[in-house]
Design an enzyme around this catalytic site. Sequence first.
Site, PDB file in Angstrom:
ATOM      1  N   LYS A 194       0.994  -1.311  -0.233  1.00  0.00           N
ATOM      2  CA  LYS A 194       0.469   0.163   0.051  1.00  0.00           C
ATOM      3  C   LYS A 194       0.888   1.275   0.008  1.00  0.00           C
ATOM      4  O   LYS A 194       1.189   1.423   0.777  1.00  0.00           O
ATOM      5  CB  LYS A 194      -0.799  -0.156   0.927  1.00  0.00           C
ATOM      6  CG  LYS A 194      -1.739  -0.886   1.101  1.00  0.00           C
ATOM      7  CD  LYS A 194      -3.526  -1.174   0.569  1.00  0.00           C
ATOM      8  CE  LYS A 194      -4.480  -1.955   0.658  1.00  0.00           C
ATOM      9  NZ  LYS A 194      -5.576  -1.325   0.303  1.00  0.00           N
ATOM     10  N   ASP A 212      -0.238   0.046  -4.683  1.00  0.00           N
ATOM     11  CA  ASP A 212      -1.971  -0.092  -4.120  1.00  0.00           C
ATOM     12  C   ASP A 212      -2.040   1.735  -3.689  1.00  0.00           C
ATOM     13  O   ASP A 212      -1.731   1.719  -2.466  1.00  0.00           O
ATOM     14  CB  ASP A 212      -2.800  -1.009  -4.239  1.00  0.00           C
ATOM     15  CG  ASP A 212      -4.177  -1.062  -4.003  1.00  0.00           C
ATOM     16  OD1 ASP A 212      -4.190   0.017  -4.631  1.00  0.00           O
ATOM     17  OD2 ASP A 212      -5.000  -0.969  -3.425  1.00  0.00           O
ATOM     18  N   GLU A 231      -2.461   0.118  -8.566  1.00  0.00           N
ATOM     19  CA  GLU A 231      -3.428   0.005  -8.242  1.00  0.00           C
ATOM     20  C   GLU A 231      -3.825   1.438  -8.395  1.00  0.00           C
ATOM     21  O   GLU A 231      -3.827   1.436  -7.227  1.00  0.00           O
ATOM     22  CB  GLU A 231      -3.829  -0.915  -7.977  1.00  0.00           C
ATOM     23  CG  GLU A 231      -5.486  -1.324  -7.487  1.00  0.00           C
ATOM     24  CD  GLU A 231      -5.282  -2.669  -6.327  1.00  0.00           C
ATOM     25  OE1 GLU A 231      -4.586  -3.527  -6.126  1.00  0.00           O
ATOM     26  OE2 GLU A 231      -6.312  -2.659  -6.077  1.00  0.00           O
ATOM     27  N   ASP A 243      -9.179  -0.030  -9.766  1.00  0.00           N
ATOM     28  CA  ASP A 243     -10.027  -1.167  -8.475  1.00  0.00           C
ATOM     29  C   ASP A 243     -11.911  -0.076  -7.503  1.00  0.00           C
ATOM     30  O   ASP A 243     -12.161  -0.653  -8.374  1.00  0.00           O
ATOM     31  CB  ASP A 243      -9.172  -1.275  -7.154  1.00  0.00           C
ATOM     32  CG  ASP A 243      -9.611  -2.194  -6.001  1.00  0.00           C
ATOM     33  OD1 ASP A 243     -10.192  -2.398  -5.632  1.00  0.00           O
ATOM     34  OD2 ASP A 243      -8.682  -2.419  -4.620  1.00  0.00           O
ATOM     35  N   LYS A 300     -13.435  -7.243  -6.433  1.00  0.00           N
ATOM     36  CA  LYS A 300     -13.991  -8.270  -5.490  1.00  0.00           C
ATOM     37  C   LYS A 300     -15.015  -8.677  -5.564  1.00  0.00           C
ATOM     38  O   LYS A 300     -16.093  -7.880  -5.473  1.00  0.00           O
ATOM     39  CB  LYS A 300     -13.757  -6.869  -4.118  1.00  0.00           C
ATOM     40  CG  LYS A 300     -12.062  -5.992  -3.856  1.00  0.00           C
ATOM     41  CD  LYS A 300     -13.328  -5.304  -2.839  1.00  0.00           C
ATOM     42  CE  LYS A 300     -11.487  -4.529  -2.677  1.00  0.00           C
ATOM     43  NZ  LYS A 300     -11.113  -4.064  -3.518  1.00  0.00           N
TER      44      LYS A 300
HETATM   45 MG    MG Z   1      -6.890  -1.991  -4.030  1.00  0.00          MG
END
Ligand code: MG
Length: 331
Positions: A137, A166, A192, A217, A241
Amino acid sequence: MAYSFQFRRYRLPLRAPLRTAHGAWTEREGILLRLQDATGRAGYGEIAPLPWFGTETLPAAEEICRRLGASAADEVLDAVPARFGCVRFAVAEARRQTAKLATPARLPVATLLPAGREALAALPGKLEAGYLSFKWKVAVGAVDDELGIFDDLLAALPAYARLRLDANGGWDRRQAAKWLARCAERPVEFVEQPVQPGDEAALLGLAEDYPVTLALDESVTGLASAQHWQGLGWRGVFVIKPALAGPLDELASWAATTKADLVVSSAIETALGRSAILRAVLTRPLTQRALGFGVGDIFGDRRWDGPFLGPVLDASWINAIKPEDMWTALN
Ligand code: MG
């Protein structure tokens, strides 16, 4: 077909808070549902909304469940509106019978590194465990600090390994450009959501201007938004997801028809919802990329986490999940 229908709320503390650009996350709330057909066969589903991600809220999902009542026919279940992607995911999975996998297959799992400099300390253990794909992240700290850690991380990464970054939409276009330039020729699988989901022009422009693959995302909560981006000419990755995206069958047929490049990812659901998704990835043409399910134990409780999911997923993990035990635990 009419089913008897029940649902139960859950609220589970996370073993450790998840730090993202949206702040710290300390507990997970959702709903398990149970359908039983006239022959007594039961199916289970999980509703795990992420409202800040654009899904329905938990109270709205619960209201739908309440309105379904104690007995729900196919036509009633089919009529759950499209904006309730999480409810539709759960209902579709509960209806499908929980057949055992006939053909075992394997897929790698990407593992999550902690944000900031802690990633460097976490990396050796994850390499030791056998992971090949890592997610880190970014946009949590200052750009220049994180670029420094990025160099250190890449230096510690063996040649076979790949890094996913991300940003959770946390950069502005100038910051994103600086990062994407640094990613060229590096072992970065993709970056991402570099900028916020609504900035279509910036996302399309950055994808055009830099060689590193970009992934959407937050821009793609469900199937409709992914199809919208395909229409805009998006050729990068879609992080999906499935727990937020409606019936798995619809997702699988879209992926097969359009050859969309998918990463299938966790929405921090329990092992009940997760097993439905992982069964689908091993039995349908959804993805070839490492699975975004290497988040470790989320609840610190085997009943809700399922068996430890290591660097490779195979059928044994899925077959170890017993939805009825999780259901009973909420009583
Ligand atoms: Mg993500």
